[in-house]
Scaffold this motif. Structure first.
Motif, PDB file in Angstrom:
ATOM      1  N   VAL A 177       0.793  -0.946  -0.406  1.00 40.09           N
ATOM      2  CA  VAL A 177      -0.284  -0.300  -0.136  1.00 40.09           C
ATOM      3  C   VAL A 177       1.021   1.085  -0.187  1.00 40.09           C
ATOM      4  O   VAL A 177       0.053   1.877  -0.309  1.00 40.09           O
ATOM      5  N   ALA A 178       2.384   1.284   0.662  1.00 41.78           N
ATOM      6  CA  ALA A 178       2.685   2.963   0.780  1.00 41.78           C
ATOM      7  C   ALA A 178       3.159   2.091  -0.926  1.00 41.78           C
ATOM      8  O   ALA A 178       3.397   3.606  -1.307  1.00 41.78           O
ATOM      9  N   ARG A 179       3.823   1.740  -1.579  1.00 44.88           N
ATOM     10  CA  ARG A 179       4.307   1.724  -2.131  1.00 44.88           C
ATOM     11  C   ARG A 179       3.319   2.410  -4.060  1.00 44.88           C
ATOM     12  O   ARG A 179       3.232   3.387  -4.683  1.00 44.88           O
ATOM     13  N   ILE A 180       1.661   2.021  -3.256  1.00 46.11           N
ATOM     14  CA  ILE A 180       0.887   2.382  -4.298  1.00 46.11           C
ATOM     15  C   ILE A 180       0.674   3.849  -4.429  1.00 46.11           C
ATOM     16  O   ILE A 180       0.120   4.341  -4.947  1.00 46.11           O
ATOM     17  N   LYS A 181       0.623   4.275  -2.539  1.00 45.35           N
ATOM     18  CA  LYS A 181       1.034   6.135  -2.259  1.00 45.35           C
ATOM     19  C   LYS A 181       1.674   6.751  -3.071  1.00 45.35           C
ATOM     20  O   LYS A 181       2.317   7.941  -2.568  1.00 45.35           O
ATOM     21  N   GLY A 182       3.389   5.879  -3.377  1.00 42.72           N
ATOM     22  CA  GLY A 182       4.433   6.577  -3.518  1.00 42.72           C
ATOM     23  C   GLY A 182       5.512   7.137  -2.834  1.00 42.72           C
ATOM     24  O   GLY A 182       5.546   7.837  -3.019  1.00 42.72           O
ATOM     25  N   CYS A 183       5.301   5.868  -2.228  1.00 42.36           N
ATOM     26  CA  CYS A 183       6.351   5.707  -1.003  1.00 42.36           C
ATOM     27  C   CYS A 183       7.297   5.199  -1.156  1.00 42.36           C
ATOM     28  O   CYS A 183       7.197   4.039  -2.165  1.00 42.36           O
ATOM     29  N   ARG A 184       9.083   5.196  -0.032  1.00 41.00           N
ATOM     30  CA  ARG A 184      10.002   4.369  -1.199  1.00 41.00           C
ATOM     31  C   ARG A 184       9.707   3.285   0.352  1.00 41.00           C
ATOM     32  O   ARG A 184       9.841   3.939   1.536  1.00 41.00           O
ATOM     33  N   VAL A 185       9.762   2.349   0.131  1.00 44.60           N
ATOM     34  CA  VAL A 185       9.152   1.170   1.021  1.00 44.60           C
ATOM     35  C   VAL A 185      10.838   0.476   1.529  1.00 44.60           C
ATOM     36  O   VAL A 185      10.791  -0.378   0.230  1.00 44.60           O
ATOM     37  N   VAL A 186      11.066   0.147   2.829  1.00 44.81           N
ATOM     38  CA  VAL A 186      12.202  -0.665   3.659  1.00 44.81           C
ATOM     39  C   VAL A 186      11.233  -1.788   4.181  1.00 44.81           C
ATOM     40  O   VAL A 186      11.316  -1.622   5.237  1.00 44.81           O
ATOM     41  N   GLY A 187      11.437  -2.976   3.982  1.00 44.26           N
ATOM     42  CA  GLY A 187      11.317  -4.123   4.550  1.00 44.26           C
ATOM     43  C   GLY A 187      13.298  -5.004   5.516  1.00 44.26           C
ATOM     44  O   GLY A 187      13.202  -4.558   5.185  1.00 44.26           O
ATOM     45  N   ILE A 188      11.947  -4.830   7.131  1.00 46.39           N
ATOM     46  CA  ILE A 188      12.637  -5.470   7.439  1.00 46.39           C
ATOM     47  C   ILE A 188      11.796  -7.521   7.564  1.00 46.39           C
ATOM     48  O   ILE A 188      10.847  -7.173   8.320  1.00 46.39           O
ATOM     49  N   ALA A 189      12.820  -8.409   7.711  1.00 44.95           N
ATOM     50  CA  ALA A 189      12.492  -9.465   7.529  1.00 44.95           C
ATOM     51  C   ALA A 189      13.713 -10.663   8.407  1.00 44.95           C
ATOM     52  O   ALA A 189      14.507 -10.076   7.760  1.00 44.95           O
ATOM     53  N   GLY A 190      13.277 -11.883   8.135  1.00 45.16           N
ATOM     54  CA  GLY A 190      14.105 -12.887   8.558  1.00 45.16           C
ATOM     55  C   GLY A 190      14.334 -13.478   7.764  1.00 45.16           C
ATOM     56  O   GLY A 190      13.135 -14.813   7.101  1.00 45.16           O
ATOM     57  N   GLY A 191      16.208 -13.815   7.040  1.00 43.94           N
ATOM     58  CA  GLY A 191      15.387 -14.631   5.965  1.00 43.94           C
ATOM     59  C   GLY A 191      15.600 -14.624   4.604  1.00 43.94           C
ATOM     60  O   GLY A 191      15.653 -12.893   4.078  1.00 43.94           O
ATOM     61  N   ALA A 192      16.477 -15.394   3.708  1.00 45.93           N
ATOM     62  CA  ALA A 192      17.389 -14.131   2.177  1.00 45.93           C
ATOM     63  C   ALA A 192      15.762 -14.965   1.653  1.00 45.93           C
ATOM     64  O   ALA A 192      15.709 -13.866   0.686  1.00 45.93           O
TER      65      ALA A 192
END
Length: 345
Positions: A177-192
């Protein structure tokens, strides 16, 4: 004229199996914290209908509902059917709003059948999206992401949005949703694998593997002007690190704290909270129920984004009702990607 369950139900259902809370967990829930109970399926009374449950939603919030104490909803009582969002088919009905053959979703619990009077239940259209999607992007998961990001987080075009637990049910929707709204998005997750999924499949601008990377250094690299919106699903150390990278007038959304739900040593709060003062930022908790009157608004937007391909839904479905106690633990072991569901049938 009322018809019996046996006349309406092709499976001729007579018994209902349920998982009930047997004890309040200390740390991770154990098998002994549950009792598997079987009881007769009762015929719906006036204004009621019977649902054969097909999918049960498994959510981190369920761990909090098992604890005794003040919260945004009462705790599940010992001996009660475990609270859960579920979806299924109406197989007998004395309620014209919920006819036989319709599909419904609601807080029906971890059981195979439920009799409902319609309170908290909603009809869903499986010609528009598969039933599991109504427990995912078009369910409470999607509502949480939508209102948490756009209302509490006040995300706007050009913002840098960081979301923890980004490959989980809520996090993956927040980022999209952030991308749809024109934001730059960085996710934090566990594992490649999860990080590749976020970037290659969901269009995140970057992903940080907290298991292998220095999260603080990676946030500085990917957010050189700071974080405008931090959407927190995990709490603990990662929340503290994100607070240290806030931009001026940043918004921090406290949605969940999965790293803290099973602690036996007390919840670890943010030590770096003075960053809120320095950056004139705010940190606010959000509970999706506060936006119940506006669910239709969010569902309309997200259904449109699903239809045009800008929003993707991913369900991690485990089959077998009896697997519930162990399947729930997948959430806390970080084994799921997307929305974790239990297929009952």
């Amino acid at each position: 004229m009322r018809e019996t369950i046996q006349q309406r139900d092709p499976m001729n259902a007579t018994s209902n199996r349920q998982f009930r809370l047997a004890a309040r967990p200390v740390g991770l829930p154990r098998a002994s914290d549950w009792s598997l109970v079987e009881e007769p399926v009762r015929e719906p009374g006036e204004g009621e209908f019977l649902v054969r449950i097909e999918y049960v939603s498994l959510d981190p919030a369920m761990r909090g509902w098992m604890n005794e104490g003040k919260s945004y909803v009462p705790p599940v009582a010992i001996g009660e059917v475990m609270r859960a969002y579920s979806a299924g088919e109406v197989i007998a009905s004395n309620n014209p709003r919920f006819p036989v053959g319709s599909r419904v979703a609601g807080v029906f619990g971890v059981q195979q059948y439920v009799v409902s009077d319609g309170k908290g239940a909603r009809l869903v259209d499986t010609s528009l999206a598969p039933l599991p999607t109504y427990l995912s992007v078009l369910g409470m998961t999607g509502m949480t992401a939508y209102f948490g990001l756009l209302e509490v987080g006040a995300a706007k075009q050009g913002d840098t949005v960081v979301v923890s637990g980004a490959a989980g049910a809520v996090g993956m929707v927040v980022g999209q949703v952030a991308r749809i709204k024109g934001c730059r998005v960085v996710g934090i997750a566990g594992g490649a694998d999860k990080c590749r999924y976020l970037v290659d499949e969901l269009g995140f601008d970057a992903a940080i593997d907290y298991k292998r990377e220095d999260v603080r250094a990676a946030l500085r690299q990917h957010c050189p002007k700071g974080i405008d919106v931090y959407f927190d699903n995990v709490g603990g150390e990662i929340l503290d690190i994100a607070l240290g990278q806030l931009a001026m007038h940043a918004r921090v959304v406290i949605c969940g704290a999965i790293s803290q739900y099973n602690t036996t040593e007390g919840v670890k709060g943010p030590a770096n909270y003075l960053s809120l003062l320095v950056n004139r930022a705010r940190m606010q908790g959000m509970v999706v129920f506060d936006y119940a009157s506006r669910y239709g608004e969010a569902a309309q937007d997200m259904a449109g984004w699903l239809a045009d391909g800008r929003l993707k839904s991913r369900e991690d479905i485990v089959e077998g009702f009896d697997t519930f106690p162990d399947t729930l633990l997948r959430l806390f072991r970080g084994e799921n990607t997307g929305k974790l569901l239990l297929k009952v049938g």
